[in-house]
Design an enzyme around this catalytic site. Structure first.
Site, PDB file in Angstrom:
ATOM      1  N   ASP A   8       0.807  -1.252   0.026  1.00  0.00           N
ATOM      2  CA  ASP A   8       0.035   0.146  -0.110  1.00  0.00           C
ATOM      3  C   ASP A   8       0.974   1.170   0.201  1.00  0.00           C
ATOM      4  OD1 ASP A   8      -2.528   1.548   0.629  1.00  0.00           O
ATOM      5  OD2 ASP A   8      -1.515   1.925   2.370  1.00  0.00           O
ATOM      6  N   GLU A  22       1.641  -0.496  -5.004  1.00  0.00           N
ATOM      7  CA  GLU A  22       0.607   0.654  -5.288  1.00  0.00           C
ATOM      8  C   GLU A  22       1.843   1.894  -5.418  1.00  0.00           C
ATOM      9  OE1 GLU A  22      -3.480   2.374  -3.568  1.00  0.00           O
ATOM     10  OE2 GLU A  22      -1.860   2.266  -2.398  1.00  0.00           O
TER      11      GLU A  22
END
Length: 695
Positions: free
Chosen positions: A349, A385
């Site tokens: 993330d 990401e």
């Protein structure tokens, strides 16, 4: 006053955490700036503090001690002494019970109370004050764990990147509504281990399940006060412990390992979505749960004014991977999940935050270098990401060799093209061939592009073709949260409808969108439930919706959704059966010999090559892609116009063009649907047809 009764020895500074050796437990915790560390032992309910043991040794900034009388199951926490000087970056407060960063399990949940804050909540001087209340009564406790488990013959699937098909799922959302499961198993690791659940994934044809965060997290105070839940889990409190909410009543952390083994037996990989960029403690006004009270100045990036955090995550803080012990913690955590829990990869993330030197991003930052040389981590799947919220945060295409990246440009381009936007055809052409303009550097391969049109963050596929606007009112933020630029189209009616013409168009669009994902070079990703029409009623930011809004519906699907599910299975099967659709190298980077692709050809509907002027024409919405290898030829016809367009077909080499998939009517088959007689083929509006040149 709580006193020490247990015998304590010097112990060892390694390994960090609470380590059971069969005779006793070694406790070790990093803090460079503390003046004293106390180990707090609790009763089996976690309500009463039984002892406080000052760790006797301090070696290389590690506080440690060995207790020969402690056994697995013991509940514990820490109190760390040092200066409370926020203006200097220090926030020590021994009144606050702290979680061990290396804890393998937690007992209980946070009960939100002002006592968990290191400062006096509501005071005019805010965090410059000191709160002296003991927080132990509302804090979860760490658990001493014996991590040993009998795995049996667990064999990792080791799916090659070029053959990987990712299914993004949520542990609870996957089975919370599956009534065939015993109630206590629904929404847990045990539920996801059920053979019927796994069989569904196998029949669908995916190879790898990517789970939203399962590392320990808690429900944020502001959500609890609004009657909501931290559903997604992007607010980690413990990087080694699985979230207790996903363990069935009476179960243990080993349920996660059993789930991994069962998925491996079916040939499915397990990829974890992990959050190492920030923690659950938020900004300077957040709670003191662990890292902040252990050594705030070491664990977090601080601003020019060290009272405040250098926040590139939008969550209040950024983990300081420039500190060698903090980097060690993240690396130890990753290795733990691979070596002890047998996971096959990670999706990181806000990964740009992991490569930061404050305001700048470095694709060769210390974290990436550490992973690259690690003999364990360099062999698993790594997905970024590729952005965060800070300056220079958007870094798509700039990650090191060995990494794949979520390609949001693929998502937005595919959505725009099938929505009918002008001037998108040229951008889509590169995305269909693996986004070489982004990833073809340093020996990277097409699989570096993770292609998707829907993910947990945003509209589901069904909502993408059913809503023009987001509808996040249930989140309690006046619909101000979530993305506003969704490149979606409701096909003339906002939300649910019984209009058959609108529903037909929506079905055609979602088939075309998913076909684009699975027929493109790169790594395709499918969102949980998109294969059967899961809707969130227009909510594109469902992070706090732990209810039927986000849970997968296991009831018998409608005829439309059943037909769509069959189409998805077939289009996945076609991809898996046709090597032309999943090349190891970029198609323009290979000589045209018997084992390689010829240069791809882009054709106009009239059969002539697309020229520069055609690519530059904003009205170009129809084109054909011809892929050829000796003995194999595929042709993809794309028509994003609203009306039908007739394509002049390229000459065949083997006798006849065969339709493998047609998104206008949902026909798809690995064996082929029908042959084409003649040299022309009409393609319905907003549709895609895949052809194969076959004898």
């Amino acid at each position: 006053m709580v006193r020490q009764r247990s015998t304590v020895r010097a112990g060892s500074s390694f390994p960090l955490g609470a380590h059971w050796d069969g005779a006793g437990v070694n406790f070790a915790i990093f803090s460079a700036n503390a003046t004293k560390v106390e180990l707090c032992l609790f009763d089996s309910a976690g309500r009463r503090e039984l002892e406080r043991v000052a760790l006797p040794e301090y070696t290389h900034e590690i506080w440690h001690g060995y207790l020969p009388d402690i056994r697995p199951g013991q509940l514990y926490g820490y109190r760390v002494h040092g200066p409370y000087a926020p203006e200097a970056g220090h926030r020590f407060n021994p009144n606050k019970l702290l979680l061990d960063p290396y804890a393998l399990a937690f007992h209980g949940e946070i009960k939100w109370h002002d006592a968990v804050f290191g400062y006096r909540v509501g005071h005019p001087r805010q965090d410059l004050t000191l709160d002296r209340r003991d927080s132990a009564f509302v804090m979860p406790k760490c658990v001493v764990v014996d991590p040993a488990v009998t795995w049996g013959p667990d064999i990792r699937p080791n799916v090659p990147w070029s053959e990987t098909i990712i299914y993004e799922a949520h542990v609870k959302g996957m089975t919370a509504r599956y009534e065939a499961l015993q109630e206590h198993m629904r929404g847990t690791f045990a539920g996801l281990s059920d053979e019927r659940v796994i069989e569904r994934l196998v029949k669908l044809g995916v190879t790898s399940i990517e789970l939203l965060p399962i590392q320990s997290f808690f429900n944020d105070r502001y959500l609890v006060e609004r009657g909501l839940t931290n559903y997604w889990g992007y607010n980690t409190a413990g990087f080694f412990a699985p979230a207790a909410r996903y363990i069935s009543p009476g179960g243990t952390i080993h349920e996660f390992k059993f789930m991994v083994r069962k998925l491996h037996e079916a040939g499915l990989e397990v990829i974890l979505d992990v959050v190492y960029n920030h923690t659950a403690e938020g900004n300077e006004l957040g709670p003191t749960l662990s890292f902040r009270g252990i050594d705030n100045a070491s664990y977090y990036m601080l601003g020019d004014d060290p009272r405040f955090y250098f926040d590139t995550t939008g969550c209040g803080n950024t983990v300081n991977l420039r500190n060698q012990r903090v980097l060690q913690m993240v690396m130890d955590s990753l290795r733990y999940w691979v070596q002890e829990c047998h996971v096959d990869g990670f999706r990181f993330d806000l990964a740009s935050a992991l490569g930061r030197d404050r305001a700048s991003f470095d694709h060769d930052a210390v974290f990436f270098e550490a992973v690259r040389q690690d003999p364990t981590l360099s062999m698993v799947k790594l997905i970024a990401e590729p952005w965060d919220m800070g300056p220079e945060g958007y870094q798509l295409g700039n990650y090191p060799p060995g990494w794949a990246e979520w390609n949001d440009q693929f998502r937005d381009t595919a959505r725009s093209f099938w929505k009918g936007d002008e001037g998108v055809a040229s951008a889509l052409s590169s995305k269909l061939l693996g986004s070489a303009e982004l990833f073809e550097k340093r020996g990277r391969r097409p699989w570096a592009s993770v292609n998707f049109v829907a993910a947990h963050d945003g509209f589901t596929l069904r909502d993408l073709v059913s809503y023009n606007e987001k509808h996040n009112e249930a989140n309690g933020e006046d619909n101000n949260d979530g993305h506003s630029a969704n490149f979606s189209w409701n096909c003339g009616v906002e939300g649910e409808t019984d209009d058959a013409n609108v529903l037909d168009l929506r079905d055609r669009l979602r088939r075309s969108l998913l076909a684009t994902v699975f027929l493109s070079q790169g790594t395709p990703m499918l969102l949980m439930g998109d294969e059967r029409g899961r809707s969130q009623q227009g909510n594109n930011n469902s992070y706090c919706q732990d209810n039927e809004t986000t849970w997968l519906d296991w009831s018998e699907p409608s005829d439309r959704d059943h037909a769509f599910m069959e189409f998805v299975r077939e289009i996945i099967a076609i991809r898996r059966a046709r090597p032309l659709l999943r090349q190891e190298k970029y198609v323009h980077d290979q000589p045209a010999d018997g084992n390689s692709l010829a240069e791809p050809e882009w054709l106009r509907p009239d059969g002539k090559r697309l020229e520069i002027s055609d690519w530059e024409d904003p009205q170009t919405r129809s084109m054909a892609l011809l892929l050829s290898r000796q003995g194999e030829r595929l042709c993809v016809l794309l028509n994003a116009h609203f009306d039908e367009v007739t394509f002049e077909l390229p000459p065949t080499e083997h006798g006849k063009w065969l339709v493998l998939a047609d998104t206008s009517n949902g026909e798809a088959s690995v064996a082929g649907v029908r042959g084409i007689d003649g040299d022309a083929l009409p393609v319905s509006g907003r549709s895609l047809i895949l052809l194969e040149d076959r004898k």
